[in-house]
Write a protein that holds these residues in place. Structure first.
Motif, PDB file in Angstrom:
ATOM      1  N   LEU A  48       0.832  -1.203   0.000  1.00 14.91           N
ATOM      2  CA  LEU A  48       0.000   0.000   0.000  1.00 14.91           C
ATOM      3  C   LEU A  48       0.869   1.257   0.000  1.00 14.91           C
ATOM      4  N   ASN A  49       1.942   1.239   0.788  1.00 18.13           N
ATOM      5  CA  ASN A  49       2.871   2.370   0.794  1.00 18.13           C
ATOM      6  C   ASN A  49       3.485   2.587  -0.580  1.00 18.13           C
ATOM      7  N   ALA A  50       3.896   1.499  -1.226  1.00 15.39           N
ATOM      8  CA  ALA A  50       4.507   1.594  -2.562  1.00 15.39           C
ATOM      9  C   ALA A  50       3.513   2.133  -3.588  1.00 15.39           C
ATOM     10  N   LEU A  51       2.229   1.936  -3.335  1.00 18.77           N
ATOM     11  CA  LEU A  51       1.192   2.440  -4.237  1.00 18.77           C
ATOM     12  C   LEU A  51       0.726   3.844  -3.847  1.00 18.77           C
ATOM     13  N   GLY A  52       1.473   4.490  -2.947  1.00 20.05           N
ATOM     14  CA  GLY A  52       1.180   5.877  -2.586  1.00 20.05           C
ATOM     15  C   GLY A  52       0.141   6.053  -1.505  1.00 20.05           C
ATOM     16  N   GLN A  53      -0.064   5.037  -0.686  1.00 20.10           N
ATOM     17  CA  GLN A  53      -1.065   5.099   0.374  1.00 20.10           C
ATOM     18  C   GLN A  53      -0.387   5.157   1.739  1.00 20.10           C
ATOM     19  N   ASP A  54      -0.965   5.941   2.628  1.00 11.25           N
ATOM     20  CA  ASP A  54      -0.548   5.922   4.024  1.00 11.25           C
ATOM     21  C   ASP A  54      -1.326   4.818   4.723  1.00 11.25           C
ATOM     22  N   VAL A  55      -0.691   4.136   5.642  1.00 13.23           N
ATOM     23  CA  VAL A  55      -1.353   3.119   6.449  1.00 13.23           C
ATOM     24  C   VAL A  55      -1.256   3.592   7.893  1.00 13.23           C
TER      25      VAL A  55
END
Length: 132
Positions: free
Chosen positions: A95-102
């Motif tokens: 998810l981080n690599a896809l530009g998302q914050d977790v």
């Protein structure tokens, strides 16, 4: 053009069938008595979100694999819900690599619940958040 009424040679009959069903717990993996149902539901929700982002960005499986640093067969496994080779942490990294914050939020459980729960949500979720 006139419509003709066609009479059926077979008489309609009423079939009474009793259906048995069981109320879901909200976690299909727990309902099926699978091992680690909370983790399985969390992984399924994260994989759903990852797959939605990949589709939204119109990535091919090859492009998604390159972005996530894995090979295309693993993207195929992720897309088809075969998640045994993926940890929660690995899905967070995707998810981080896809530009998302977790964000992981820890709070006291509700008084009415026997034990704590895990929930996963997304601001653009069209479905209710997964609760495990």
């Amino acid at each position: 053009m006139k419509k003709k009424k066609i009479k059926s040679p077979v008489k309609a009959s009423t079939v009474t069938r009793q259906s048995k069903f069981e109320q879901s717990s909200g976690n299909v993996f727990a309902d099926l008595n699978l091992p680690n149902p909370e983790e399985a539901l969390a992984k399924a929700e994260l994989a759903r979100q990852i797959n939605n982002i990949i589709k939204k960005k119109k990535f091919t499986q090859e492009k998604a694999a390159l972005m996530l640093g894995i090979d295309q067969p693993k993207i195929s496994a992720l897309a088809s819900g075969k998640l045994s080779g993926f940890s929660l942490e690995r899905l967070f990294r995707f998810l981080n690599a896809l530009g998302q914050d977790v964000t992981i939020k820890v709070k006291p459980k509700a008084r009415t619940k026997e034990k704590g729960s895990i929930s996963i949500s997304s601001p653009d979720n069209t479905q209710p958040a997964a609760r495990v």
